[in-house]
Write a protein that holds these residues in place. Structure first.
Motif, PDB file in Angstrom:
ATOM      1  N   ILE A 124       0.861  -1.189   0.000  1.00  9.37           N
ATOM      2  CA  ILE A 124       0.000   0.000   0.000  1.00  9.37           C
ATOM      3  C   ILE A 124       0.894   1.235   0.000  1.00  9.37           C
ATOM      4  O   ILE A 124       1.798   1.343   0.838  1.00  9.37           O
ATOM      5  N   VAL A 125       0.629   2.155  -0.922  1.00  9.82           N
ATOM      6  CA  VAL A 125       1.404   3.400  -0.955  1.00  9.82           C
ATOM      7  C   VAL A 125       0.477   4.583  -0.694  1.00  9.82           C
ATOM      8  O   VAL A 125      -0.677   4.598  -1.133  1.00  9.82           O
ATOM      9  N   ALA A 126       0.993   5.555   0.058  1.00  7.13           N
ATOM     10  CA  ALA A 126       0.213   6.749   0.402  1.00  7.13           C
ATOM     11  C   ALA A 126       1.018   7.994   0.037  1.00  7.13           C
ATOM     12  O   ALA A 126       2.218   8.077   0.330  1.00  7.13           O
ATOM     13  N   TYR A 127       0.350   8.953  -0.607  1.00  6.91           N
ATOM     14  CA  TYR A 127       0.990  10.193  -1.020  1.00  6.91           C
ATOM     15  C   TYR A 127       0.153  11.392  -0.591  1.00  6.91           C
ATOM     16  O   TYR A 127      -1.056  11.272  -0.386  1.00  6.91           O
ATOM     17  N   HIS A 128       0.791  12.545  -0.513  1.00  5.66           N
ATOM     18  CA  HIS A 128       0.107  13.833  -0.304  1.00  5.66           C
ATOM     19  C   HIS A 128      -0.822  13.809   0.915  1.00  5.66           C
ATOM     20  O   HIS A 128      -1.983  14.184   0.837  1.00  5.66           O
ATOM     21  N   GLY A 129      -0.272  13.327   2.030  1.00  9.54           N
ATOM     22  CA  GLY A 129      -1.018  13.365   3.285  1.00  9.54           C
ATOM     23  C   GLY A 129      -2.105  12.316   3.427  1.00  9.54           C
ATOM     24  O   GLY A 129      -2.931  12.390   4.339  1.00  9.54           O
ATOM     25  N   ALA A 130      -2.127  11.334   2.536  1.00 11.21           N
ATOM     26  CA  ALA A 130      -3.135  10.262   2.646  1.00 11.21           C
ATOM     27  C   ALA A 130      -2.956   9.510   3.958  1.00 11.21           C
ATOM     28  O   ALA A 130      -1.828   9.225   4.370  1.00 11.21           O
ATOM     29  N   LYS A 131      -4.073   9.205   4.601  1.00  9.59           N
ATOM     30  CA  LYS A 131      -4.025   8.452   5.855  1.00  9.59           C
ATOM     31  C   LYS A 131      -5.091   7.357   5.830  1.00  9.59           C
ATOM     32  O   LYS A 131      -6.136   7.480   6.479  1.00  9.59           O
ATOM     33  N   PRO A 132      -4.852   6.299   5.072  1.00  6.39           N
ATOM     34  CA  PRO A 132      -5.827   5.207   5.065  1.00  6.39           C
ATOM     35  C   PRO A 132      -5.912   4.543   6.440  1.00  6.39           C
ATOM     36  O   PRO A 132      -4.898   4.448   7.147  1.00  6.39           O
ATOM     37  N   ASN A 133      -7.121   4.137   6.813  1.00  4.52           N
ATOM     38  CA  ASN A 133      -7.315   3.383   8.052  1.00  4.52           C
ATOM     39  C   ASN A 133      -7.170   1.902   7.706  1.00  4.52           C
ATOM     40  O   ASN A 133      -8.097   1.288   7.187  1.00  4.52           O
ATOM     41  N   ILE A 134      -5.984   1.359   7.955  1.00  9.60           N
ATOM     42  CA  ILE A 134      -5.662  -0.026   7.599  1.00  9.60           C
ATOM     43  C   ILE A 134      -5.807  -0.889   8.844  1.00  9.60           C
ATOM     44  O   ILE A 134      -5.064  -0.716   9.821  1.00  9.60           O
ATOM     45  N   VAL A 135      -6.764  -1.807   8.837  1.00  9.12           N
ATOM     46  CA  VAL A 135      -7.024  -2.621  10.027  1.00  9.12           C
ATOM     47  C   VAL A 135      -7.326  -4.066   9.628  1.00  9.12           C
ATOM     48  O   VAL A 135      -7.966  -4.327   8.611  1.00  9.12           O
ATOM     49  N   ASN A 136      -6.842  -4.988  10.414  1.00 11.79           N
ATOM     50  CA  ASN A 136      -7.074  -6.435  10.215  1.00 11.79           C
ATOM     51  C   ASN A 136      -6.515  -6.928   8.878  1.00 11.79           C
ATOM     52  O   ASN A 136      -7.027  -7.893   8.310  1.00 11.79           O
ATOM     53  N   CYS A 137      -5.481  -6.284   8.375  1.00 13.24           N
ATOM     54  CA  CYS A 137      -4.935  -6.668   7.069  1.00 13.24           C
ATOM     55  C   CYS A 137      -3.664  -7.507   7.210  1.00 13.24           C
ATOM     56  O   CYS A 137      -2.971  -7.441   8.227  1.00 13.24           O
ATOM     57  N   ILE A 138      -3.370  -8.277   6.176  1.00 13.55           N
ATOM     58  CA  ILE A 138      -2.096  -8.976   6.059  1.00 13.55           C
ATOM     59  C   ILE A 138      -1.409  -8.419   4.816  1.00 13.55           C
ATOM     60  O   ILE A 138      -1.946  -8.520   3.710  1.00 13.55           O
ATOM     61  N   VAL A 139      -0.253  -7.786   5.015  1.00 10.84           N
ATOM     62  CA  VAL A 139       0.502  -7.210   3.904  1.00 10.84           C
ATOM     63  C   VAL A 139       1.872  -7.891   3.932  1.00 10.84           C
ATOM     64  O   VAL A 139       2.707  -7.616   4.797  1.00 10.84           O
ATOM     65  N   TRP A 140       2.073  -8.795   2.973  1.00 12.21           N
ATOM     66  CA  TRP A 140       3.201  -9.732   3.108  1.00 12.21           C
ATOM     67  C   TRP A 140       3.745 -10.130   1.730  1.00 12.21           C
ATOM     68  O   TRP A 140       2.984 -10.316   0.789  1.00 12.21           O
ATOM     69  N   GLY A 141       5.063 -10.265   1.658  1.00 10.88           N
ATOM     70  CA  GLY A 141       5.664 -10.817   0.455  1.00 10.88           C
ATOM     71  C   GLY A 141       5.584  -9.920  -0.766  1.00 10.88           C
ATOM     72  O   GLY A 141       5.699 -10.402  -1.899  1.00 10.88           O
ATOM     73  N   ASN A 142       5.385  -8.626  -0.563  1.00 13.33           N
ATOM     74  CA  ASN A 142       5.396  -7.686  -1.691  1.00 13.33           C
ATOM     75  C   ASN A 142       6.855  -7.295  -1.951  1.00 13.33           C
ATOM     76  O   ASN A 142       7.573  -6.911  -1.026  1.00 13.33           O
ATOM     77  N   GLU A 143       7.277  -7.377  -3.188  1.00  7.43           N
ATOM     78  CA  GLU A 143       8.704  -7.398  -3.514  1.00  7.43           C
ATOM     79  C   GLU A 143       9.487  -6.204  -3.004  1.00  7.43           C
ATOM     80  O   GLU A 143      10.546  -6.346  -2.403  1.00  7.43           O
ATOM     81  N   ASP A 144       8.985  -4.980  -3.215  1.00 10.32           N
ATOM     82  CA  ASP A 144       9.760  -3.788  -2.873  1.00 10.32           C
ATOM     83  C   ASP A 144       9.393  -3.171  -1.529  1.00 10.32           C
ATOM     84  O   ASP A 144      10.004  -2.190  -1.110  1.00 10.32           O
ATOM     85  N   GLY A 145       8.389  -3.711  -0.864  1.00 10.61           N
ATOM     86  CA  GLY A 145       7.998  -3.185   0.437  1.00 10.61           C
ATOM     87  C   GLY A 145       6.511  -3.352   0.683  1.00 10.61           C
ATOM     88  O   GLY A 145       5.753  -3.695  -0.224  1.00 10.61           O
TER      89      GLY A 145
END
Length: 249
Positions: A124-145
């Motif tokens: 997940i990428v955020a720009y220009h002050g974005a503030k997503p509410n990320i909850v109960n997620c699995i963020v894994w194995g993405n190549e660059d981050g």
């Protein structure tokens, strides 16, 4: 108040349909987003959808209707760039195979709930002050981050400092078969198998089971469910992996 419409998307649907029931489902999520207005919901039935999607500034909920649907895109699967806020909700999907990132938030603050974002170029990428509410997620194995300029709560994020943010862990989520595209969580008490509709058991227990936000509803998960929602795309649904937790509150 205006009546909320629930639109359906199915691999057997057609974009010339009305979308208002499973039997009259649209074929693409894009068509459903075009039809939806603030307050509406879009239910996506199981399957693999190759689409590049924008919420188009709409306060709508897009979520899987049953066992989590899979979203694949040539660059970004979902873009939030029209000042979306917490009323724009994305829930219960597997997002994989995206050449740029799973989700981009540009100056937007959507709700990203119970997503499994795996094997993309970036999570997940955020720009220009974005503030997503990320909850109960699995963020894994993405190549660059995994996360750029945003943070999560009650989530499993590869490489992040565990405990720095509320409820964040960095342990291997123990997917059933990531190489084979099965991101259900391993459990000795029961794990749903999409290909057969049966339940299997494993010798290991995913740390993402019973690890989601304790204030979120676990009621749709089968018992025993530990009285706490699972992380990932299947959390909060009848396809969530089981635990040995108490049957009664």
């Amino acid at each position: 108040s205006p009546k909320r419409t629930v639109y359906h998307v199915s691999k057997s649907g057609r974009d010339t349909n009305t979308g208002v029931s499973q039997s009259r489902a649209f074929a693409t999520i894009e068509r459903a987003i075009q039809a939806a207005v603030d307050g509406d919901a879009i239910l996506v039935w199981p399957g693999r959808y190759e689409e590049r999607l924008s919420f188009a500034g709409k306060a709508i909920t897009i979520q899987s209707a049953a066992d989590a649907a899979v979203i694949v895109a040539p660059d970004y699967a979902f873009t939030f760039s029209k000042a979306e806020d917490a009323g724009s909700v994305l829930a219960n999907f597997v997002i994989t195979g995206c050449a740029t990132a799973g989700i981009i938030c540009d100056g937007a603050c959507p709700t990203l709930r119970n997503l499994t974002i795996v094997d993309n170029q970036f999570g997940i990428v955020a720009y220009h002050g974005a503030k997503p509410n990320i909850v109960n997620c699995i963020v894994w194995g993405n190549e660059d981050g995994q996360l750029f300029d945003c943070s999560a709560t009650y989530s499993c994020i590869e490489g992040v400092t565990a405990g720095k943010k509320t409820g964040v862990i960095n342990s291997d989520p123990l997917f059933a078969n990531a190489a084979g595209g099965d991101y259900h969580l391993r459990s000795p008490y029961g794990r749903y198998v999409s290909s057969s509709g049966a339940w299997a058991t494993d010798g290991a227990m995913s740390p993402c089971i019973d690890a989601g936000d304790p204030s979120d509803s676990f009621r749709n998960e089968r018992v025993p469910n530990g009285n706490r929602i699972n992380m990932g795309a299947y959390g909060g649904t009848p396809y969530a992996s089981l635990s040995s937790g108490p049957v009664c509150p």
